[in-house]
Design a protein around this motif. Structure first.
Motif, PDB file in Angstrom:
ATOM      1  N   GLN A 153       0.815  -1.221   0.000  1.00 28.69           N
ATOM      2  CA  GLN A 153       0.000   0.000   0.000  1.00 28.69           C
ATOM      3  C   GLN A 153       0.849   1.272   0.000  1.00 28.69           C
ATOM      4  O   GLN A 153       0.294   2.378   0.026  1.00 28.69           O
ATOM      5  CB  GLN A 153      -0.917   0.018   1.224  1.00 28.69           C
ATOM      6  CG  GLN A 153      -1.916  -1.121   1.292  1.00 28.69           C
ATOM      7  CD  GLN A 153      -2.643  -1.147   2.627  1.00 28.69           C
ATOM      8  OE1 GLN A 153      -2.010  -1.148   3.687  1.00 28.69           O
ATOM      9  NE2 GLN A 153      -3.965  -1.129   2.577  1.00 28.69           N
ATOM     10  N   ARG A 155       2.693   2.164   2.539  1.00 27.29           N
ATOM     11  CA  ARG A 155       2.484   2.724   3.885  1.00 27.29           C
ATOM     12  C   ARG A 155       3.514   2.197   4.894  1.00 27.29           C
ATOM     13  O   ARG A 155       3.306   2.293   6.100  1.00 27.29           O
ATOM     14  CB  ARG A 155       1.065   2.425   4.365  1.00 27.29           C
ATOM     15  CG  ARG A 155      -0.011   2.961   3.429  1.00 27.29           C
ATOM     16  CD  ARG A 155      -1.414   2.618   3.903  1.00 27.29           C
ATOM     17  NE  ARG A 155      -1.804   3.436   5.034  1.00 27.29           N
ATOM     18  CZ  ARG A 155      -2.087   2.973   6.243  1.00 27.29           C
ATOM     19  NH1 ARG A 155      -2.002   1.658   6.477  1.00 27.29           N
ATOM     20  NH2 ARG A 155      -2.456   3.773   7.211  1.00 27.29           N
ATOM     21  N   THR A 163      -5.708   0.126   6.955  1.00 26.54           N
ATOM     22  CA  THR A 163      -6.793   0.404   6.030  1.00 26.54           C
ATOM     23  C   THR A 163      -6.824  -0.655   4.932  1.00 26.54           C
ATOM     24  O   THR A 163      -5.808  -1.289   4.630  1.00 26.54           O
ATOM     25  CB  THR A 163      -6.615   1.796   5.388  1.00 26.54           C
ATOM     26  OG1 THR A 163      -7.665   2.014   4.434  1.00 26.54           O
ATOM     27  CG2 THR A 163      -5.275   1.917   4.665  1.00 26.54           C
ATOM     28  N   GLU A 164      -8.001  -0.832   4.347  1.00 23.22           N
ATOM     29  CA  GLU A 164      -8.143  -1.730   3.193  1.00 23.22           C
ATOM     30  C   GLU A 164      -7.863  -1.018   1.880  1.00 23.22           C
ATOM     31  O   GLU A 164      -7.749  -1.672   0.841  1.00 23.22           O
ATOM     32  CB  GLU A 164      -9.557  -2.309   3.162  1.00 23.22           C
ATOM     33  CG  GLU A 164      -9.826  -3.331   4.237  1.00 23.22           C
ATOM     34  CD  GLU A 164     -11.157  -4.015   4.070  1.00 23.22           C
ATOM     35  OE1 GLU A 164     -11.171  -5.259   3.971  1.00 23.22           O
ATOM     36  OE2 GLU A 164     -12.177  -3.306   4.025  1.00 23.22           O
ATOM     37  N   ARG A 165      -7.748   0.301   1.916  1.00 14.99           N
ATOM     38  CA  ARG A 165      -7.561   1.064   0.680  1.00 14.99           C
ATOM     39  C   ARG A 165      -6.266   0.660  -0.024  1.00 14.99           C
ATOM     40  O   ARG A 165      -5.210   0.537   0.600  1.00 14.99           O
ATOM     41  CB  ARG A 165      -7.537   2.561   0.977  1.00 14.99           C
ATOM     42  CG  ARG A 165      -8.908   3.142   1.320  1.00 14.99           C
ATOM     43  CD  ARG A 165      -8.888   4.657   1.258  1.00 14.99           C
ATOM     44  NE  ARG A 165      -8.078   5.229   2.311  1.00 14.99           N
ATOM     45  CZ  ARG A 165      -8.533   5.600   3.501  1.00 14.99           C
ATOM     46  NH1 ARG A 165      -9.817   5.419   3.796  1.00 14.99           N
ATOM     47  NH2 ARG A 165      -7.727   6.133   4.391  1.00 14.99           N
ATOM     48  N   ASP A 166      -6.370   0.452  -1.329  1.00 15.82           N
ATOM     49  CA  ASP A 166      -5.210   0.158  -2.177  1.00 15.82           C
ATOM     50  C   ASP A 166      -4.495  -1.135  -1.786  1.00 15.82           C
ATOM     51  O   ASP A 166      -3.308  -1.298  -2.086  1.00 15.82           O
ATOM     52  CB  ASP A 166      -4.198   1.319  -2.139  1.00 15.82           C
ATOM     53  CG  ASP A 166      -4.807   2.636  -2.587  1.00 15.82           C
ATOM     54  OD1 ASP A 166      -5.585   2.623  -3.551  1.00 15.82           O
ATOM     55  OD2 ASP A 166      -4.519   3.666  -1.952  1.00 15.82           O
ATOM     56  N   LEU A 167      -5.198  -2.060  -1.165  1.00 15.16           N
ATOM     57  CA  LEU A 167      -4.597  -3.343  -0.807  1.00 15.16           C
ATOM     58  C   LEU A 167      -4.808  -4.322  -1.956  1.00 15.16           C
ATOM     59  O   LEU A 167      -5.949  -4.663  -2.286  1.00 15.16           O
ATOM     60  CB  LEU A 167      -5.220  -3.893   0.474  1.00 15.16           C
ATOM     61  CG  LEU A 167      -4.650  -5.213   0.988  1.00 15.16           C
ATOM     62  CD1 LEU A 167      -3.169  -5.066   1.339  1.00 15.16           C
ATOM     63  CD2 LEU A 167      -5.434  -5.706   2.204  1.00 15.16           C
ATOM     64  N   GLU A 188     -11.485   2.631   8.016  1.00 15.71           N
ATOM     65  CA  GLU A 188     -12.750   2.932   7.355  1.00 15.71           C
ATOM     66  C   GLU A 188     -13.953   2.786   8.279  1.00 15.71           C
ATOM     67  O   GLU A 188     -15.003   3.384   8.032  1.00 15.71           O
ATOM     68  CB  GLU A 188     -12.960   1.996   6.144  1.00 15.71           C
ATOM     69  CG  GLU A 188     -11.978   2.200   5.021  1.00 15.71           C
ATOM     70  CD  GLU A 188     -10.683   1.419   5.208  1.00 15.71           C
ATOM     71  OE1 GLU A 188      -9.860   1.444   4.290  1.00 15.71           O
ATOM     72  OE2 GLU A 188     -10.501   0.800   6.280  1.00 15.71           O
ATOM     73  N   ASN A 189     -13.826   1.961   9.311  1.00 17.55           N
ATOM     74  CA  ASN A 189     -15.010   1.661  10.120  1.00 17.55           C
ATOM     75  C   ASN A 189     -14.808   1.836  11.613  1.00 17.55           C
ATOM     76  O   ASN A 189     -15.607   1.336  12.408  1.00 17.55           O
ATOM     77  CB  ASN A 189     -15.512   0.232   9.808  1.00 17.55           C
ATOM     78  CG  ASN A 189     -14.392  -0.790   9.838  1.00 17.55           C
ATOM     79  OD1 ASN A 189     -13.454  -0.651  10.607  1.00 17.55           O
ATOM     80  ND2 ASN A 189     -14.486  -1.799   8.980  1.00 17.55           N
TER      81      ASN A 189
END
Length: 468
Positions: A153, A155, A163-167, A188-189
């Protein structure tokens, strides 16, 4: 939600490790297991949701009974009874009594007792929660998996909540998030601090001290577990002890009956509040924590809770991490494997400038242990504190990126550094998502604010100080 139960493979895998320590014929024991239909390499889950035969369960219980009857090869340098620990540990040597209300003089190496500010108590609670939350989604993912997730990611190194973004899908498939925690702990949650045993136990112990003060006993703790702690919220050694209480064993025996998890991390996550109740008095904190730890653990498992309690007591009044580690190490028998792990990890900065190299060294020394064992996790906690040197973000990200019991280690490190710095100095990027709200199935605590918890903890500490 699927229920999980401690099953024969969970027990036998650790029974065989204990057998090796006891110098038994492990090959013969393993052959018995395989002949009965068991896997030659039992899983090390600690709790499973798969059914197993009555024959395998009976064999697992018989092996545990045989091991229960054997003395520990480390008994002389790793006692469990408090007078014997006090005889060996510098800070406890002058106060070996286990009498519930007996106050103790602080050890010479400890910070001076005082009345910490509310900000320090608040920082301890917030620091514990944020460190735990950071580690929740990657619990059970090994260190290499955590790094691959973050690098994929862009990161790495770890510097924020997961985060799950861009995984990438292939990375997500290879290293799935912790199924229980991901729905509430990915950025996200996140909506306040979700429930976790690393927070439930401090809540429970706060209530116990409010009700019993310095006279709290192991029997009081056992009774409160049965009254207030849902059985489905305890695991490994705690679940075994809970079962043993229901079977009618006295609290002093529950840790020692069919319990292959006696030196895992479960007690170590329960020590903070006993330290916060005795600011500047690590010895008193350690004695209070001992009464809790012996319900579920022996030897190094007990030292884990005593160490963290002493560290928490010191952190509320200390200025530096070194002061905290000095005070905490003084309540542990110096020749124990626990003390060796602390000293080993604390010395790593002198020979390894990079934290990742230090974790390699820890893995080389302790990598054969289960990911929830107390020794490997303690070494990682101490290394994270030593390399973080009072910087909250550096400390909790070191603890979590090192793998093993990520949420527990993040919580312990976060608690200690949060107490050192105070709430006002904690980065808002970690604290704001908590929304001053903690979820819990414990009656009276669901939705409680960390400011309220800090005030209640300070009240307990002030009351205990007045009885010293």
């Amino acid at each position: 939600m699927r229920l999980t139960w401690i099953q024969p493979p969970d027990l036998v895998g650790h029974a065989l490790h204990r057998a090796e320590l006891a110098r038994l014929d492990v090959a013969a024991l393993r052959a018995q297991w395989v002949d009965a239909g068991g896997d030659p390499r039992p899983l090390h889950a600690g709790a499973s949701d798969l059914p197993f035969s009555a024959e395998l369960r009976a064999l697992a219980e018989r092996l545990l009974d045989e091991l229960d009857a054997l003395p520990s090869p480390y008994a002389d340098r790793e006692p469990t009874d408090l007078p014997e620990i006090a005889h060996l540990a510098p800070a406890l040597r002058d106060s070996a009594s286990a009498a519930p209300a007996a106050p103790a003089a602080p050890a010479a190496a400890s910070p001076s007792p005082g009345a910490p500010s509310m900000d320090r108590y608040h920082g301890a609670w917030l620091g514990r929660a944020a460190g735990c939350l950071l580690g929740k989604p990657v619990e059970k993912i090994p260190r290499r998996g955590i790094r691959e997730i973050l690098q994929s990611q862009g990161r790495w190194p770890l510097h924020a909540y997961f985060t799950e973004r861009d995984l990438p899908a292939e990375v997500a498939a290879r290293w799935p998030w912790n199924r229980r925690s991901a729905p509430t702990s990915l950025v996200e949650n996140i909506a306040g601090m979700p429930e976790d045993d690393d927070l439930n136990f401090p809540l429970l112990n706060l209530a116990l001290l409010e009700d019993h003060g310095a006279s709290v006993t192991t029997e009081d703790i056992a009774q409160r577990w049965l009254e207030a702690l849902p059985a489905g919220r305890v695991f490994t050694a705690e679940r075994v002890a809970y079962r043993n209480l229901l079977l009618g064993y006295p609290p002093q025996r529950c840790a020692r009956v069919r319990n292959p998890f006696q030196e895992w991390i479960g007690a170590q996550i329960r020590g903070d509040v006993f330290g916060w109740a005795a600011p500047g008095d690590p010895a008193r904190a350690a004695r209070l924590a001992w009464r809790d730890a012996v319900l579920t653990h022996t030897g190094n498992g007990v030292y884990g809770e005593m160490f963290v309690a002493a560290a928490s007591a010191a952190a509320l009044v200390a200025d530096r991490v070194d002061e905290v580690l000095d005070a905490a190490l003084d309540v542990v028998p110096p020749q124990s494997r626990y003390a060796e792990a602390v000293r080993f990890a604390r010395d790593l900065p002198a020979t390894h400038a990079d934290f990742e190299d230090a974790v390699d060294a820890i893995a080389e020394r302790y990598g054969n242990l289960h990911w929830v064992h107390v020794l490997n996790n303690t070494a990682l906690v101490v290394a994270a504190l030593a390399y973080g040197d009072g910087d909250y973000s550096a400390s909790i990200t070191h603890a979590v990126s090192g793998g093993w019991d990520t949420d527990s280690n993040g919580a312990t490190v976060g608690s200690i550094v949060g107490a050192l710095t105070g709430a006002r100095a904690l980065p808002q990027s970690w604290i704001s998502p908590l929304d001053n709200r903690l979820a819990s199935t414990l009656a009276g605590f669901d939705g409680i604010g960390f400011d309220v918890l800090a005030a209640r903890t300070k009240t307990v500490a002030d009351r205990l100080r007045s009885t010293s």
